[in-house]
Design a protein around this motif. Structure first.
Motif, PDB file in Angstrom:
ATOM      1  N   GLU A 614       0.254  10.770  10.188  1.00  0.00           N
ATOM      2  CA  GLU A 614       1.132  10.990   8.800  1.00  0.00           C
ATOM      3  C   GLU A 614       0.990  12.210   8.175  1.00  0.00           C
ATOM      4  OE1 GLU A 614       3.873   9.111   6.194  1.00  0.00           O
ATOM      5  OE2 GLU A 614       2.694   8.604   8.324  1.00  0.00           O
ATOM      6  N   ASP A 618       2.963  15.484   7.723  1.00  0.00           N
ATOM      7  CA  ASP A 618       2.751  16.279   5.646  1.00  0.00           C
ATOM      8  C   ASP A 618       1.773  17.973   6.379  1.00  0.00           C
ATOM      9  OD1 ASP A 618       3.699  13.464   4.827  1.00  0.00           O
ATOM     10  OD2 ASP A 618       2.009  13.458   3.817  1.00  0.00           O
ATOM     11  N   ASN A 766       5.794  10.298  -5.166  1.00  0.00           N
ATOM     12  CA  ASN A 766       6.295   9.755  -4.807  1.00  0.00           C
ATOM     13  C   ASN A 766       7.611   9.351  -3.909  1.00  0.00           C
ATOM     14  OD1 ASN A 766       3.363   9.284  -4.695  1.00  0.00           O
ATOM     15  ND2 ASN A 766       3.825   7.146  -5.830  1.00  0.00           N
ATOM     16  N   SER A 770       8.469  10.213   0.667  1.00  0.00           N
ATOM     17  CA  SER A 770       8.948   9.352   1.085  1.00  0.00           C
ATOM     18  C   SER A 770      10.429  10.533   1.790  1.00  0.00           C
ATOM     19  CB  SER A 770       9.050   8.243   0.851  1.00  0.00           C
ATOM     20  OG  SER A 770       8.116   7.607   0.038  1.00  0.00           O
ATOM     21  N   LYS A 773      10.419  13.291   4.756  1.00  0.00           N
ATOM     22  CA  LYS A 773      10.294  12.727   6.113  1.00  0.00           C
ATOM     23  C   LYS A 773      11.385  12.431   6.731  1.00  0.00           C
ATOM     24  CE  LYS A 773       5.829  10.528   4.800  1.00  0.00           C
ATOM     25  NZ  LYS A 773       4.442   9.227   4.069  1.00  0.00           N
ATOM     26  N   GLN A 810       8.988   3.048   8.328  1.00  0.00           N
ATOM     27  CA  GLN A 810       8.138   2.896   7.085  1.00  0.00           C
ATOM     28  C   GLN A 810       7.951   3.485   5.939  1.00  0.00           C
ATOM     29  OE1 GLN A 810       5.911   1.032   7.137  1.00  0.00           O
ATOM     30  NE2 GLN A 810       5.124   2.295   4.807  1.00  0.00           N
ATOM     31  N   ALA A 811       8.983   4.595   6.379  1.00  0.00           N
ATOM     32  CA  ALA A 811      10.066   5.763   5.682  1.00  0.00           C
ATOM     33  C   ALA A 811      10.728   4.794   4.681  1.00  0.00           C
ATOM     34  CB  ALA A 811      10.165   6.858   6.019  1.00  0.00           C
ATOM     35  N   SER A 814       9.388   2.397   2.279  1.00  0.00           N
ATOM     36  CA  SER A 814       7.934   3.494   1.066  1.00  0.00           C
ATOM     37  C   SER A 814       9.357   3.865   0.330  1.00  0.00           C
ATOM     38  CB  SER A 814       7.789   4.562   1.662  1.00  0.00           C
ATOM     39  OG  SER A 814       6.579   3.986   2.523  1.00  0.00           O
ATOM     40  N   ILE A 815      10.441   4.581   0.386  1.00  0.00           N
ATOM     41  CA  ILE A 815      11.931   4.578  -0.155  1.00  0.00           C
ATOM     42  C   ILE A 815      11.923   3.980  -1.282  1.00  0.00           C
ATOM     43  CG2 ILE A 815      14.246   4.911  -0.498  1.00  0.00           C
ATOM     44  CD1 ILE A 815      13.932   7.316   1.374  1.00  0.00           C
TER      45      ILE A 815
END
Length: 829
Positions: A614, A618, A766, A770, A773, A810-811, A814-815
């Motif tokens: 991860e 980034d 945050n 997300s 990505k 996963q992204a 997270s959103i």
């Protein structure tokens, strides 16, 4: 009496029919008299013949002769029905068989051996070509098995044909031999036709090149042009093959400093090098024969001998290119992916792969220039520089060829133009792989002395991938060595800044070069460690390629740093050299022994998070690193993992498992992996996203409305990754991936809109983190789906899908959570 009256009524009509019949009988009776006059003398001959037969009936051989089976020999001899069979394939194969049959029919036993010799020679040449194609057809096992079976049948039938012909020549009335010979001829002709057709198809595009030469010799038009073309293509193939052999030899020689170490080289690689060298010698010898046969065919008007040599030339050319592929295993991945992208008719995908190839060529050029720093061999420096330049040139040519391939599918190009483009594609892909192989072998040889810390890490990761029981303990060692490497990098930076940077020295350029090299290594180290760590889970080919690409950049820059440090004068450089030596040889500097593992320096932070991959994603936003590194992890790998890793590994601490690095990793090891794990990862990620969306109502919630469509789509993608999708549905894989990409991009757009309205800076960051990505992950998904749809048996593509899709899901999750937090914050406000 009641019935008699109707019957009496039928008699007059019947009597009326008798009169015409009597009229017809009168002339026939007139013919009987002459016939009887002819029979009378013949009957007079029967009596003498019967008198002669009476004594013969007592002889044994006469009674044997007149039995019904023996009487068949008195019938006319049966004709062999082989001519229709022999006209269905080239005369070069049918002519010797026809000669054998003709000699047998004529009873010419003395001609049989000569005809048999020619037939056996032609059959053996065809069998050798069939087996050569079969051995090279590793990607199509059905074709390989069929060719091998036909070749075995040819070997069996040819002697059988000769035996039958010899027996018939001695006894032309041997009916059983005649029937068996016809059956064998039918089977033999069928096998010949199959071998010719299958090998011609498998040898494309070189079989078409050879056939064009045959047609030019037959018509007499453009013969010199075709001869020049064949000569040019042959020279290029030989050049590529010799470059691949040279690269393999240099790669095998890495770390071999004595005769005994040379004897421990990989026997499989040695055999492949000998095979390619043998193919080079064969095609060098065969090409002049092909050109001479073309000239002879023009003069005598017969192209059949030329056709046989042309068939052999195409087979040798294809086998040579397959041999090059074997030596350059894994080197041509980016070039092959570019060609596949050209066939997908997706301009965006083609542009992406074109950029990848050119970016990789630029990166390899930088790696090459760093690795030759301080090299004492001018010839090797020159060779590396030429290889780097060739890679950039071939990359540009390959990009142009890919564009031509895409245009060919859209436009109705002539067969000649298509053939030229296909030949160019075949040669450019192999040339690119051979040049990359040669360059990387040189680089790995020059930088082998600085790779110890990385080889230690990857050795532990690969050992962990092969065990579950000791995996936790091995990964603890991995983390400890990664932290040690991090502290050594910090120590090197600290000592360099203290002793050298900012001080006036006599070699300021070397100081600046060393400063930039340390900065680059500091940024790159987390990426290399992350790539090595990823191999502990799935050591697939794409992950190995990615690791080797980063490792080669790290090693070349470390070599460049060491060279420049030695050039600095006017300051006390020894502390810096000691720190550099401690980094390379894995010993911990006394200056940093008291440092805590969790110091939150920029480098420490990159290592201390739980998900190193991860952090790598980034960090890819760093512009300096992006310009220096290839964004797509598709570069090939060579020697260091195939050779003995450095013997200067860290001494194990008390209780630490001693890991002896493998002297050599066999070809193909770690490349095979099942699609089941990838499918399970995708299904698990889909279920997590489904659980996250089920908590909310989609009415009036745009993010949830879009997100609820994703689990079903990703479940279908899991079937593709596992390989259980129906054959006809595989063509829709790219469309399915496009649907997932479209919905993910919509969620990213909505997330950015929500972030703009959010008043809490932490939640806003945050949400944006997300969303940022998504473009990278969706681009990767589109590329991987295209590759998987084009090469359905590519297990590495399945593995990468099993990593990409869960990261994407996963992204998305997270959103959803970040958007929920933003909504709650705004409601509270």
């Amino acid at each position: 009496m009641g019935l008699a009256t109707p019957l009496m009524g039928l008699i007059p009509p019947l009597m009326g029919l008798v009169t015409p019949l009597m009229w017809l009988a009168t002339p026939l009776m007139g013919l009987a008299t002459p016939l009887m006059r002819l029979i009378t003398p013949l009957m007079g001959l029967v009596t003498p013949l019967m008198g002669l037969a009476t004594p013969l009936m007592g002889l044994p051989w006469f009674s044997w002769l007149i039995t019904p089976p023996r009487l068949l020999l008195l019938l006319p001899r049966k004709r062999l029905q082989c001519r229709p069979l022999l006209t269905a394939f080239p005369q070069i194969y049918s002519s010797p068989l026809q000669g054998l049959v003709s000699a047998a029919k004529a009873g010419a036993s003395t001609q049989i051996p000569d005809c048999a010799t020619i037939l056996s020679e032609r059959a053996n040449r065809l069998v050798q070509m069939g087996r050569s194609v079969a051995s090279a057809a590793t990607s199509t096992p059905e074709l390989s098995r069929a060719l091998e079976m036909k070749a075995r049948e040819m070997v069996r039938l040819t002697p059988s044909l000769i035996r039958h012909a010899q027996r018939i020549a001695k006894d032309p009335r041997a009916m059983k031999e005649l029937e068996e010979l016809e059956a064998d001829i039918s089977q033999w002709a069928g096998h010949v036709r199959y071998l010719i057709d299958a090998t011609q198809k498998a040898n494309l595009p070189w079989s078409t090149t050879a056939e064009r030469l045959v047609m030019a010799a037959k018509t007499g038009e453009g013969l010199q042009t075709q001869i020049k073309h064949v000569s040019t293509q042959t020279e290029k193939m030989i050049e590529i093959a010799l470059a691949s052999v040279q690269a393999a030899e240099r790669e095998e020689a890495i770390g071999c400093t004595s005769e005994s170490s040379l004897q421990t080289q990989d026997p499989q690689v040695q055999a492949e090098m000998q095979h390619v060298q043998g193919m080079v010698d064969d095609i060098k010898k065969l090409t002049p024969e092909l050109i001479k046969a073309a000239g002879d065919a023009t003069q005598n008007g017969s192209v059949e001998p030329l056709r046989l040599v042309a068939h052999e030339w195409a087979t040798k050319a294809k086998a040579l290119m397959k041999g090059v592929d074997g030596l350059s295993l894994g080197m041509g991945g980016p070039a092959d992916a570019l060609v596949i992208a050209a066939g997908s008719q997706d301009p965006t995908l083609l542009e992406e792969h074109t950029k990848n190839v050119k970016r990789l060529a630029s990166t390899l050029h930088t790696v090459a220039m760093d690795s030759v720093a301080g090299c004492p061999d001018p010839a090797q420096v020159k060779e590396i520089q030429v290889a780097a330049k060739n890679i950039e040139e071939v990359s540009n040519q390959l990009a142009e060829c890919a564009s031509e391939l895409m245009k060919m599918e859209e436009e109705d190009e002539s067969p000649e133009a298509r053939q030229a483009t296909e030949e160019k594609k075949e040669l450019l892909c192999r040339d690119w792989a051979a040049q990359v192989h040669l360059l990387t072998a040189h680089v790995d040889e020059l930088t082998a002395h600085v790779t110890t810390p990385l080889d230690t890490l990857v050795s532990i990761a690969l050992e962990a991938s092969k065990t579950e029981l000791a995996k936790g303990h091995l990964m603890s060692q991995f983390k400890a060595k990664a932290r040690r490497m991090r502290r050594q990098m910090e120590c090197l930076r600290e000592v360099f800044d203290k002793e050298v940077k900012g001080k006036v020295g006599e070699r300021q350029q070397a100081v600046d070069n060393a400063d930039r090299a340390i900065t680059f290594l500091t940024k790159l180290s987390p990426h290399v460690v992350g790539a090595a760590r990823a191999l502990s889970n799935e050591p697939a080919s794409t992950l190995l390629d990615h690791y080797h690409h980063l490792r080669r950049q790290w090693a070349s820059k470390a070599h460049y740093l060491g060279t420049n440090l030695k050039m600095i004068t006017g300051v006390d450089i020894h502390p810096v050299l000691d720190a550099f030596d401690q980094l390379i040889h894995g010993t911990l500097s006394p200056l940093n022994t008291s440092a805590e593992d969790d110091v939150q320096s920029p480098v420490t932070k990159a290592y201390s998070t739980g998900n190193i991959i991860e952090n790598i994603l980034d960090d890819l936003s760093d512009s300096d690193l992006r310009n220096t590194m290839s964004k797509v992890p598709s570069a090939p790998h060579t020697g260091p993992l195939k050779k003995k890793l450095s013997a200067d590994l860290d001494r194990p601490s008390v209780g630490e498992v001693v890991l002896k690095p493998p002297h050599q990793i066999p070809r193909g090891a770690y490349l095979q992996t099942s699609g089941d794990q990838a499918s399970n990862s995708i299904l698990g990620a889909a279920q997590l996203l489904r659980d996250a969306t089920d908590r909310y109502e989609e009415e009036g919630n745009a993010i949830i409305a879009v997100a609820k469509e994703l689990p079903q789509l990703t479940t279908k993608l899991a079937a593709f990754a596992k390989g259980t999708a129906m054959q006809e549905s595989r063509e829709d894989m790219t469309d399915l991936a496009a649907s997932v990409v479209d919905r993910c991009q919509k969620m990213a757009e909505i997330a950015n809109l929500v972030a703009k309205q959010c008043t809490d800076q932490i939640i806003k960051d945050n949400l944006q983190a997300s969303a940022v990505k998504i473009p990278t992950l969706t681009t990767q998904l589109r590329i991987l789906a295209s590759v998987k749809a084009s090469t359905q048996n590519d297990l590495s593509a399945s593995v990468m899908l099993g990593k990409n899709i869960p990261n994407l899901m996963q992204a998305m999750t997270s959103i959803i959570h970040a958007a929920e937090a933003a909504s709650v914050k705004d409601s509270a406000a």
